[in-house]
Design a protein around this motif. Structure first.
Motif, PDB file in Angstrom:
ATOM      1  N   ASP A  10      19.912 101.563  48.599  1.00 37.21           N
ATOM      2  CA  ASP A  10      19.995 101.451  47.815  1.00 37.21           C
ATOM      3  C   ASP A  10      19.242  99.448  47.664  1.00 37.21           C
ATOM      4  O   ASP A  10      19.863  98.992  48.653  1.00 37.21           O
ATOM      5  CB  ASP A  10      20.952 100.989  46.779  1.00 37.21           C
ATOM      6  CG  ASP A  10      21.176 100.509  45.234  1.00 37.21           C
ATOM      7  OD1 ASP A  10      20.299  99.536  45.597  1.00 37.21           O
ATOM      8  OD2 ASP A  10      22.186 100.200  44.540  1.00 37.21           O
ATOM      9  N   ARG A  65      31.051 102.873  37.172  1.00 38.90           N
ATOM     10  CA  ARG A  65      31.561 102.541  38.551  1.00 38.90           C
ATOM     11  C   ARG A  65      31.692 103.714  39.313  1.00 38.90           C
ATOM     12  O   ARG A  65      32.990 103.400  39.933  1.00 38.90           O
ATOM     13  CB  ARG A  65      32.647 101.104  38.601  1.00 38.90           C
ATOM     14  CG  ARG A  65      31.186  99.700  38.456  1.00 38.90           C
ATOM     15  CD  ARG A  65      31.768  98.592  38.615  1.00 38.90           C
ATOM     16  NE  ARG A  65      31.763  97.455  38.049  1.00 38.90           N
ATOM     17  CZ  ARG A  65      31.724  96.339  38.160  1.00 38.90           C
ATOM     18  NH1 ARG A  65      33.782  96.106  37.758  1.00 38.90           N
ATOM     19  NH2 ARG A  65      31.380  95.510  37.783  1.00 38.90           N
ATOM     20  N   ASP A  87      17.819  99.466  34.269  1.00 39.64           N
ATOM     21  CA  ASP A  87      18.197 100.015  33.431  1.00 39.64           C
ATOM     22  C   ASP A  87      18.274 101.298  32.563  1.00 39.64           C
ATOM     23  O   ASP A  87      18.965 102.635  31.830  1.00 39.64           O
ATOM     24  CB  ASP A  87      19.681  99.159  33.081  1.00 39.64           C
ATOM     25  CG  ASP A  87      20.124  98.470  33.930  1.00 39.64           C
ATOM     26  OD1 ASP A  87      20.742  98.771  35.195  1.00 39.64           O
ATOM     27  OD2 ASP A  87      21.648  97.571  33.022  1.00 39.64           O
ATOM     28  N   LEU A 132      16.946 103.984  34.470  1.00 38.81           N
ATOM     29  CA  LEU A 132      18.225 104.558  35.784  1.00 38.81           C
ATOM     30  C   LEU A 132      19.795 105.369  34.650  1.00 38.81           C
ATOM     31  O   LEU A 132      20.060 106.566  34.686  1.00 38.81           O
ATOM     32  CB  LEU A 132      19.312 103.545  36.382  1.00 38.81           C
ATOM     33  CG  LEU A 132      18.561 102.722  37.463  1.00 38.81           C
ATOM     34  CD1 LEU A 132      19.369 101.559  38.013  1.00 38.81           C
ATOM     35  CD2 LEU A 132      18.663 103.788  38.864  1.00 38.81           C
ATOM     36  N   GLY A 169      18.788 108.233  36.657  1.00 38.48           N
ATOM     37  CA  GLY A 169      19.934 107.861  37.962  1.00 38.48           C
ATOM     38  C   GLY A 169      20.120 108.434  38.286  1.00 38.48           C
ATOM     39  O   GLY A 169      20.881 109.995  37.479  1.00 38.48           O
ATOM     40  N   THR A 177      25.422 107.714  42.157  1.00 40.50           N
ATOM     41  CA  THR A 177      24.928 106.189  43.039  1.00 40.50           C
ATOM     42  C   THR A 177      25.201 105.100  41.350  1.00 40.50           C
ATOM     43  O   THR A 177      25.567 104.310  41.834  1.00 40.50           O
ATOM     44  CB  THR A 177      23.644 106.238  43.097  1.00 40.50           C
ATOM     45  OG1 THR A 177      23.470 106.970  44.054  1.00 40.50           O
ATOM     46  CG2 THR A 177      23.159 104.805  43.827  1.00 40.50           C
ATOM     47  N   THR A 178      24.888 105.461  40.471  1.00 40.11           N
ATOM     48  CA  THR A 178      25.190 104.775  39.102  1.00 40.11           C
ATOM     49  C   THR A 178      26.419 104.682  38.577  1.00 40.11           C
ATOM     50  O   THR A 178      26.562 103.883  37.822  1.00 40.11           O
ATOM     51  CB  THR A 178      24.458 105.225  38.168  1.00 40.11           C
ATOM     52  OG1 THR A 178      24.529 106.851  37.297  1.00 40.11           O
ATOM     53  CG2 THR A 178      22.566 105.409  38.286  1.00 40.11           C
ATOM     54  N   LYS A 220      27.549 107.136  36.507  1.00 40.40           N
ATOM     55  CA  LYS A 220      27.910 106.950  34.592  1.00 40.40           C
ATOM     56  C   LYS A 220      26.699 108.525  34.928  1.00 40.40           C
ATOM     57  O   LYS A 220      25.876 108.409  35.432  1.00 40.40           O
ATOM     58  CB  LYS A 220      27.166 106.046  33.737  1.00 40.40           C
ATOM     59  CG  LYS A 220      27.579 104.267  33.820  1.00 40.40           C
ATOM     60  CD  LYS A 220      27.130 103.829  32.728  1.00 40.40           C
ATOM     61  CE  LYS A 220      28.140 103.728  32.111  1.00 40.40           C
ATOM     62  NZ  LYS A 220      27.664 103.258  30.600  1.00 40.40           N
ATOM     63  N   ARG A 243      16.171  99.681  42.033  1.00 37.41           N
ATOM     64  CA  ARG A 243      17.304 100.057  42.363  1.00 37.41           C
ATOM     65  C   ARG A 243      17.706 100.961  42.055  1.00 37.41           C
ATOM     66  O   ARG A 243      17.019 101.406  41.095  1.00 37.41           O
ATOM     67  CB  ARG A 243      18.118  98.862  41.857  1.00 37.41           C
ATOM     68  CG  ARG A 243      19.042  98.893  40.597  1.00 37.41           C
ATOM     69  CD  ARG A 243      19.310  97.393  40.136  1.00 37.41           C
ATOM     70  NE  ARG A 243      20.033  97.265  38.437  1.00 37.41           N
ATOM     71  CZ  ARG A 243      19.693  97.116  38.149  1.00 37.41           C
ATOM     72  NH1 ARG A 243      18.009  97.012  37.413  1.00 37.41           N
ATOM     73  NH2 ARG A 243      20.178  97.401  36.529  1.00 37.41           N
ATOM     74  N   ARG A 244      18.491 101.056  42.090  1.00 35.21           N
ATOM     75  CA  ARG A 244      19.065 102.520  42.335  1.00 35.21           C
ATOM     76  C   ARG A 244      20.705 102.674  41.542  1.00 35.21           C
ATOM     77  O   ARG A 244      21.353 103.549  40.954  1.00 35.21           O
ATOM     78  CB  ARG A 244      19.640 103.755  43.354  1.00 35.21           C
ATOM     79  CG  ARG A 244      18.354 104.178  43.430  1.00 35.21           C
ATOM     80  CD  ARG A 244      18.287 105.382  44.668  1.00 35.21           C
ATOM     81  NE  ARG A 244      17.212 105.737  45.381  1.00 35.21           N
ATOM     82  CZ  ARG A 244      16.788 105.317  46.823  1.00 35.21           C
ATOM     83  NH1 ARG A 244      17.573 104.186  47.202  1.00 35.21           N
ATOM     84  NH2 ARG A 244      15.102 105.242  47.304  1.00 35.21           N
ATOM     85  N   SER A 245      21.012 102.102  40.973  1.00 29.47           N
ATOM     86  CA  SER A 245      22.449 101.586  40.547  1.00 29.47           C
ATOM     87  C   SER A 245      22.302 100.687  39.158  1.00 29.47           C
ATOM     88  O   SER A 245      21.509  99.347  40.176  1.00 29.47           O
ATOM     89  CB  SER A 245      23.741 101.922  41.485  1.00 29.47           C
ATOM     90  OG  SER A 245      23.740 100.852  42.487  1.00 29.47           O
TER      91      SER A 245
END
Length: 384
Positions: free
Chosen positions: A23, A130, A272, A275, A279, A283-284, A286, A382-384
């Protein structure tokens, strides 16, 4: 804090793009801000320990409530807002001043962020954050396990609202601990208050869009991104940092930071949006496809409807909470087929380019310039 060699390494990580399994925002933030994040977390932990003790003296149950709020604050996160505030401050003072006097102000932004997250999760009926149960879900489970009277879900939502409120009060209290001249702290407070107003404005528009999608547009979705995300994630934290350093509101640097912050903040929200559909939940933290299930009028989904053929648009309009995972996967593929994903990716790149142009004109410390350059790329890819 980060030195030039570390900043250069981090910039190379961002410029090279993500390696398999990496990430990039975590890599860059770790390289730039490891010491800062540790200092912010230590500041939060020390402050919150005292606050929890104080509330425990009121009643043992209050101590448990305050501890739950504390855990929401300390439960991970990248500390993006204190990071941008730090580099906004560092860009002005360079290496000449220690960060310790302004650490309470930087850490206060994380309390403000927790306030927004906890309330947002209630409004969105989100189950995880998270990778953990959201505050209202966790409290509801505790209520049910204890065998208390009343509706557990309603109790969880009520307590979560109070947790968010408490975090807002804590943010105010911690901000007052910053060791800067009173007149300067008043300017900082004005910036902070404007950030809070814009956050509420963006959140309201976000809620309105979900309930009145027929009147929504790509422009309004971008306006939500500007006020809900760009303002309190990048732009205002940068200006907050500049205020902590004593920069006047009409200084050229304020214009440069504003231009950079709006561009990176909007790109952050557009990332976002991607994602929210594509996503990886591992990683996210969620579930995947939440935006498709709720029909959230993000810029991505508004563009998809705008670009879709009639049959594709009808399929998108059928999305809802009762749609299964297989259908969500098919809808995600449909969104990409409209060309909306490629369009959003171009919009992100355009905004990053705009931000870097703004930095070129800013008279700031070179280490801060390098850090903000790397963060602009990392925070939006990014990935999260």
């Amino acid at each position: 804090m980060a030195n030039d060699a570390v900043a250069g390494d981090a910039l190379r990580v961002a410029s090279a793009g993500p390696a398999e399994g990496d990430d990039p925002v975590r890599a860059v933030l770790a390289a730039y801000t490891k010491d800062l994040v540790t200092a912010v977390d230590d500041t939060l932990a020390g402050f919150l320990a005292s606050e929890v003790d104080s509330m425990t003296e009121i009643d043992a149950a209050m101590g448990g409530f305050a501890a739950t709020a504390r855990d929401c604050v300390l439960a991970g996160g990248k500390r993006v807002r204190p990071t941008f505030a730090y580099w906004g401050w560092h860009g002005v003072v360079g290496r000449a001043e220690p960060v310790t006097p302004v650490l309470p102000a930087l850490a206060a932004l994380e309390l403000l962020h927790t306030f927004a997250l906890v309330h947002d999760d209630v409004m969105d009926a989100s189950a995880t954050r998270r990778g953990r149960p959201t505050a209202h879900v966790a409290v509801a489970a505790q209520h049910a396990a204890a065998g208390h009277r009343g509706d557990s879900g309603r109790f969880g939502e009520t307590v979560a609202v109070l947790i968010g409120d408490l975090c807002m009060v804590w943010a105010d209290r911690l901000l007052a601990h910053a060791a800067v001249p009173p007149a300067r702290l008043l300017d900082v407070r004005r910036c902070y208050d404007q950030m809070r107003v814009e956050t509420v404005a963006g959140q309201y528009l976000d809620v309105l869009g979900e309930n009145d999608p027929a009147t929504w547009s790509v422009d309004r979705a971008l306006r939500v991104a500007r006020y809900k995300t760009a303002s309190y994630t990048v732009q205002r934290p940068l200006l907050f940092g500049a205020c902590l350093a004593g920069v006047a509101a009409d200084a050229p640097l304020i214009a440069a930071y504003t231009r950079y912050g709006l561009a990176v903040g909007e790109a952050f929200q557009l990332c976002d949006d991607l994602l929210g559909v594509y996503g990886d939940p591992a990683t996210t933290g969620k579930p995947a496809g939440d935006d498709l299930r709720t029909g959230k009028p993000t810029a991505l989904l508004m563009l998809a409807r705008q670009l879709a053929r009639p049959g594709q648009r009808r399929a998108l309009d059928r999305a809802g909470a009762d749609v299964g995972d297989r259908e969500i996967t098919r809808l995600a593929e449909l969104v990409a087929d409209t060309g909306a994903v490629a369009r959003v990716e171009r919009m992100i790149d355009e905004r990053v380019a705009e931000a870097l142009t703004a930095l070129d004109s800013a008279a700031i410390d070179e280490t801060a310039r390098t850090a903000l350059t790397g963060l602009a790329t990392a925070a939006t890819h990014r990935r999260s």
